[in-house]
Design a protein around this motif. Structure first.
Motif, mmCIF file in Angstrom:
data_model
loop_
_atom_site.group_PDB
_atom_site.id
_atom_site.type_symbol
_atom_site.label_atom_id
_atom_site.label_comp_id
_atom_site.label_asym_id
_atom_site.label_seq_id
_atom_site.Cartn_x
_atom_site.Cartn_y
_atom_site.Cartn_z
ATOM 1 N N PRO A 148 0.463 17.841 33.834
ATOM 2 C CA PRO A 148 -0.580 17.022 33.181
ATOM 3 C C PRO A 148 -1.582 16.456 34.197
ATOM 4 O O PRO A 148 -2.792 16.416 33.941
ATOM 5 C CB PRO A 148 0.210 15.886 32.526
ATOM 6 C CG PRO A 148 1.595 16.375 32.408
ATOM 7 C CD PRO A 148 1.812 17.403 33.457
ATOM 8 N N LEU A 149 -1.094 16.041 35.364
ATOM 9 C CA LEU A 149 -2.000 15.516 36.389
ATOM 10 C C LEU A 149 -3.005 16.575 36.799
ATOM 11 O O LEU A 149 -4.212 16.323 36.902
ATOM 12 C CB LEU A 149 -1.165 15.049 37.587
ATOM 13 C CG LEU A 149 -1.916 14.581 38.820
ATOM 14 C CD1 LEU A 149 -2.748 13.363 38.495
ATOM 15 C CD2 LEU A 149 -0.947 14.243 39.933
ATOM 16 N N LEU A 150 -2.508 17.801 36.990
ATOM 17 C CA LEU A 150 -3.409 18.878 37.392
ATOM 18 C C LEU A 150 -4.416 19.172 36.292
ATOM 19 O O LEU A 150 -5.584 19.449 36.554
ATOM 20 C CB LEU A 150 -2.601 20.136 37.710
ATOM 21 C CG LEU A 150 -1.649 20.040 38.908
ATOM 22 C CD1 LEU A 150 -0.832 21.300 39.015
ATOM 23 C CD2 LEU A 150 -2.410 19.821 40.184
ATOM 24 N N GLU A 151 -3.922 19.083 35.044
ATOM 25 C CA GLU A 151 -4.853 19.373 33.946
ATOM 26 C C GLU A 151 -5.926 18.304 33.834
ATOM 27 O O GLU A 151 -7.068 18.597 33.474
ATOM 28 C CB GLU A 151 -4.077 19.476 32.629
ATOM 29 C CG GLU A 151 -3.566 20.878 32.388
ATOM 30 C CD GLU A 151 -2.425 20.871 31.389
ATOM 31 O OE1 GLU A 151 -2.309 19.863 30.663
ATOM 32 O OE2 GLU A 151 -1.675 21.857 31.355
ATOM 33 N N SER A 152 -5.568 17.046 34.164
ATOM 34 C CA SER A 152 -6.593 15.990 34.089
ATOM 35 C C SER A 152 -7.689 16.235 35.107
ATOM 36 O O SER A 152 -8.839 15.859 34.906
ATOM 37 C CB SER A 152 -5.946 14.630 34.328
ATOM 38 O OG SER A 152 -5.554 14.519 35.677
ATOM 39 N N LEU A 153 -7.334 16.902 36.227
ATOM 40 C CA LEU A 153 -8.346 17.162 37.255
ATOM 41 C C LEU A 153 -9.308 18.262 36.851
ATOM 42 O O LEU A 153 -10.333 18.451 37.506
ATOM 43 C CB LEU A 153 -7.664 17.536 38.567
ATOM 44 C CG LEU A 153 -7.086 16.337 39.303
ATOM 45 C CD1 LEU A 153 -6.201 16.804 40.427
ATOM 46 C CD2 LEU A 153 -8.192 15.477 39.858
ATOM 47 N N LEU A 154 -8.988 18.994 35.772
ATOM 48 C CA LEU A 154 -9.907 20.031 35.317
ATOM 49 C C LEU A 154 -11.227 19.440 34.870
ATOM 50 O O LEU A 154 -12.254 20.101 34.876
ATOM 51 C CB LEU A 154 -9.292 20.797 34.141
ATOM 52 C CG LEU A 154 -8.402 21.986 34.478
ATOM 53 C CD1 LEU A 154 -7.790 22.532 33.210
ATOM 54 C CD2 LEU A 154 -9.199 23.065 35.164
ATOM 55 N N ARG A 155 -11.162 18.164 34.493
ATOM 56 C CA ARG A 155 -12.380 17.563 33.960
ATOM 57 C C ARG A 155 -13.131 16.789 35.041
ATOM 58 O O ARG A 155 -14.005 16.012 34.752
ATOM 59 C CB ARG A 155 -12.016 16.620 32.816
ATOM 60 C CG ARG A 155 -11.522 17.367 31.594
ATOM 61 C CD ARG A 155 -11.217 16.388 30.476
ATOM 62 N NE ARG A 155 -9.991 15.648 30.721
ATOM 63 C CZ ARG A 155 -8.777 16.132 30.557
ATOM 64 N NH1 ARG A 155 -8.601 17.367 30.145
ATOM 65 N NH2 ARG A 155 -7.699 15.395 30.803
ATOM 66 N N HIS A 156 -12.777 17.014 36.304
ATOM 67 C CA HIS A 156 -13.448 16.322 37.409
ATOM 68 C C HIS A 156 -14.889 16.809 37.524
ATOM 69 O O HIS A 156 -15.156 17.968 37.300
ATOM 70 C CB HIS A 156 -12.674 16.625 38.697
ATOM 71 C CG HIS A 156 -12.929 15.655 39.796
ATOM 72 N ND1 HIS A 156 -13.997 15.771 40.651
ATOM 73 C CD2 HIS A 156 -12.273 14.545 40.180
ATOM 74 C CE1 HIS A 156 -13.959 14.773 41.505
ATOM 75 N NE2 HIS A 156 -12.921 14.012 41.254
ATOM 76 N N PRO A 157 -15.841 15.912 37.880
ATOM 77 C CA PRO A 157 -17.245 16.336 37.969
ATOM 78 C C PRO A 157 -17.532 17.401 39.037
ATOM 79 O O PRO A 157 -18.403 18.229 38.866
ATOM 80 C CB PRO A 157 -18.004 15.041 38.294
ATOM 81 C CG PRO A 157 -16.979 14.067 38.717
ATOM 82 C CD PRO A 157 -15.721 14.454 38.049
ATOM 83 N N ALA A 158 -16.791 17.386 40.119
ATOM 84 C CA ALA A 158 -17.115 18.351 41.175
ATOM 85 C C ALA A 158 -16.576 19.722 40.796
ATOM 86 O O ALA A 158 -15.399 19.869 40.498
ATOM 87 C CB ALA A 158 -16.519 17.884 42.494
ATOM 88 N N PRO A 159 -17.424 20.770 40.845
ATOM 89 C CA PRO A 159 -16.965 22.097 40.423
ATOM 90 C C PRO A 159 -15.864 22.652 41.316
ATOM 91 O O PRO A 159 -15.011 23.411 40.881
ATOM 92 C CB PRO A 159 -18.223 22.968 40.499
ATOM 93 C CG PRO A 159 -19.157 22.231 41.371
ATOM 94 C CD PRO A 159 -18.842 20.803 41.254
ATOM 95 N N ILE A 160 -15.889 22.203 42.566
ATOM 96 C CA ILE A 160 -14.906 22.731 43.510
ATOM 97 C C ILE A 160 -13.498 22.321 43.104
ATOM 98 O O ILE A 160 -12.542 23.085 43.212
ATOM 99 C CB ILE A 160 -15.286 22.231 44.930
ATOM 100 C CG1 ILE A 160 -14.906 23.256 45.964
ATOM 101 C CG2 ILE A 160 -14.725 20.895 45.243
ATOM 102 C CD1 ILE A 160 -15.389 22.897 47.320
#
Lengths: 295, 340
Positions: free
Chosen positions: B312-324
């Motif tokens: 779940p933590l990794l999935e939350s990072l999918l929505r991070h603003p930085a494309p990298i």
């Protein structure tokens, strides 16, 4: 004190003569020296500065003159006795000014007015207008300072931007690199795994084949060798490998010996016959026979 | 300033030690002649005035066109320490402009600078290293520095220098290693860096970790890092106060974890927990590096098992603003949830 009277000399041109020639006052030495006693005639001149007879000090003061008493007189002088001291009495007169009184301020010396009065005064806005005049100067000063500061800030800024750009690029590059390497590694691992498995599989197949062959070979061999034993025995028997030992022994041992003996015997007889047959023996025997016949 | 008469004397000079600069076109020829003067004070004054002028890029360009670099190269070999220090400072100022950098590469200043690495005066050495660092920050400069064979010598100087200069040398080395890490590896770079990783100064740690990151890119580097047991130190640095240090440490781990030995060693030292902490700390580079490190480690089944609860933590990072970070987290999720 002996004094030497100067001979009265007549004046050469009769202008002036001394009745008593001025002469320095001879003084008496304090400490008479023995050499001095001899030449009493020499006059010792002294320094009047150190002569006790010279009156010191104020000559207007009272003086105590030594009185020479030449005759017997009874004088009652106690009243007039005064103490003889070196100290000369004098009268002190002092004068002292009063303490300073506060002097009032000197009035200002204002010389009398003369001539015409003329005045001039520069008013506020006449010479220059400060706010307007100062502007260009200020502009230059502030402008130069800010320009220099801006330049320096821009340098830093430019460098910071460049670095940030580089940093971002490095990030991307790192990301790509690591991805590439990871995938490469993954690929390599998978390939190696695959190869290993294929090899394993191949090895298994090989083994299977080998086992099958082995089984086939064994079956065939068993079949082939099934009637091996009897045929072997027959062959051996045919070749005479199974023998009766006694018979064999007789055949190999006894009979050849017998034959040998027989042959020896025959040879001997043959030799004997040959000897008998030989010429020499014939002759010998003939001779013997002849000889015997002669006897 | 009370009288109304204009004084006969010249106005007071702002910098008494600087030489007077002539007007217009005469300035640079005169300064450059003064630089070769026999008297020490004249040379120092000329250098100071030159240093003032060169802050401006246009003036720097003029100075370079007037051939000041040759004079400066000669002055680097002067006997007087203060002259050498000033000269190095002027070179550093020139290197901050791109005209200056190009000109310095054309006139081969780098070999002259490299001859002064053993300079006794500390300030002069500092300026020299600053210049080298500035030169190493752009591609042509880096290739020049690496081609002059400076990397082994800089590696040797690292333990001997004082702290502030050491940070500069390490930054130069990390730029060189990003270009080509093999000379550094051949000269025992890993051992040198290992000592510097645990230094108290954050600048030195930052530079050392970025150098380690660069050195771990080729395969030989990865192997060496595993052999010399650098991974435990790197795992310790993941929880450093300075985020740049942690980011670089995570990057080095991510590079080393590509080879199997690295993965095993990293997992032995318990690297997954600090990496997960790093994900939450908000620095883009640190986050991205940590994600990629986890991706590499997740090739190992035991690591995958440990990471499955944290999906779940990794999935939350999918929505991070930085494309990298988005890309990194998607690959991470892919790898973690892979089943044979």
């Amino acid at each position: 004190m002996t004094s030497v009277l100067q001979p009265q000399r007549e004046a050469p041109n009769g202008t002036y003569t001394f009745s008593s020639r001025p002469r320095p006052v001879p003084s008496r030495l304090k400490y008479r020296e023995p050499t001095m006693m001899q030449n009493e005639g020499q006059v010792v001149y002294g320094n009047i500065m150190y002569d006790r007879r010279v009156v010191r000090g104020n000559t207007y003061a009272h003086q105590i003159l030594p009185v020479a008493l030449n005759f017997d007189l009874i004088l009652i002088l106690e009243l007039y006795l005064e103490e003889l001291t070196d100290h000369i009495e004098d009268v002190n007169v002092e004068c002292q000014t009063d303490a300073f009184l506060d002097k009032p301020a000197t009035p200002l010396f204002i010389p009398a007015k003369s001539g015409k009065d003329v005045a001039t005064q520069i008013e506020e806005g006449e010479l220059f207008h400060f706010d307007m005049e100062v502007q260009p100067v200020l502009e230059v000063l502030v402008g130069k300072t800010i320009e220099q500061a801006l330049l320096e800030v821009m340098e830093e800024e430019e460098l910071a931007r460049l670095r940030a750009q580089q940093h971002a690029f490095q990030e991307l590059r790192n990301a790509e690199l690591v991805e590439v390497q990871r995938l490469e590694e993954q690929e390599r691992r998978r390939r190696e795994e695959k190869n290993r498995r294929i090899k394993q599989q191949r090895a298994v197949l090989e083994k299977e084949k080998e086992t099958a062959e082995k089984i086939a070979a064994r079956a065939f061999a068993r079949h082939y060798l099934a009637d091996l034993l009897p045929s072997v025995f027959t062959t051996l028997r045919d070749h005479g490998y199974f023998y009766d030992p006694v018979q064999r022994d007789i055949e190999t041992g006894f009979l050849p010996w017998l034959m040998e003996e027989v042959s020896n015997a025959l040879d001997k007889r043959h030799a004997a016959l040959a000897v008998l047959d030989s010429e020499y023996i014939c002759n010998f025997l003939f001779h013997i026979n002849c000889g015997s016949s002669f006897r | 300033m009370e009288g109304t008469r204009i004084s006969e004397r010249l106005p007071p000079r702002a910098e008494p030690t600087h030489a007077t600069v002539a007007f217009g076109d005469r300035a640079l020829p005169r300064l450059s002649a003064e630089l070769q003067h026999v008297e020490l004070r004249v040379r120092q004054g000329a250098l100071a005035a030159l240093g003032e002028r060169v802050h401006d890029a246009e003036r720097a360009y003029e100075a370079i066109r007037a051939g000041i670099l040759e004079r400066l190269k000669l002055l680097l070999k002067d006997e007087e320490g203060s002259v050498r220090t000033r000269t190095a400072e002027v070179l550093y100022l020139l290197a901050t402009h791109s005209v200056g950098r190009e000109a310095m590469l054309r006139t081969h200043v780098v070999p002259t600078l490299s001859g002064l690495l053993d300079e006794p005066v500390h300030a002069c050495r500092k300026n020299i290293h600053q210049t080298l660092k500035m030169l190493a920050e752009f591609p042509a400069g880096v290739s020049c520095v690496v081609a002059s064979g400076l990397v082994p010598r800089l590696l040797m100087r690292v333990p001997e220098e004082q702290e502030d200069v050491r940070a500069l040398v390490l930054s130069t080395l990390s730029s060189c290693m990003r270009e080509d890490a093999l000379p550094a590896l051949a000269n025992g770079g890993v051992a040198v860096l290992k000592e510097q990783l645990s230094h108290t100064y954050p600048d030195i740690r930052r530079a050392a970790t970025s150098a380690t990151l660069a050195i771990s890119v080729p395969v030989e580097g990865k192997r060496r890092l595993c052999e010399e047991d650098v991974l435990p130190i790197l795992v310790g640095l993941l929880s450093d106060h300075d985020l740049a240090v942690s980011a670089n440490a995570a990057g080095a781990i991510m590079n080393t974890a590509v080879i199997t030995k690295g993965k095993v060693q990293a997992l032995e030292t318990g690297v997954i927990q600090p990496l997960l902490c790093l994900l939450g700390r908000g620095h883009t580079a640190a986050c991205a590096n940590a994600l990629r490190a986890l991706t590499c480690l997740a090739e190992v089944p035991s690591a995958r098992q440990q990471l499955l609860p944290h999906l779940p933590l990794l999935e939350s990072l999918l929505r991070h603003p930085a494309p990298i970070i988005q890309r990194a987290s998607s690959t991470a999720i892919q790898v973690v949830s892979w089943t044979p």
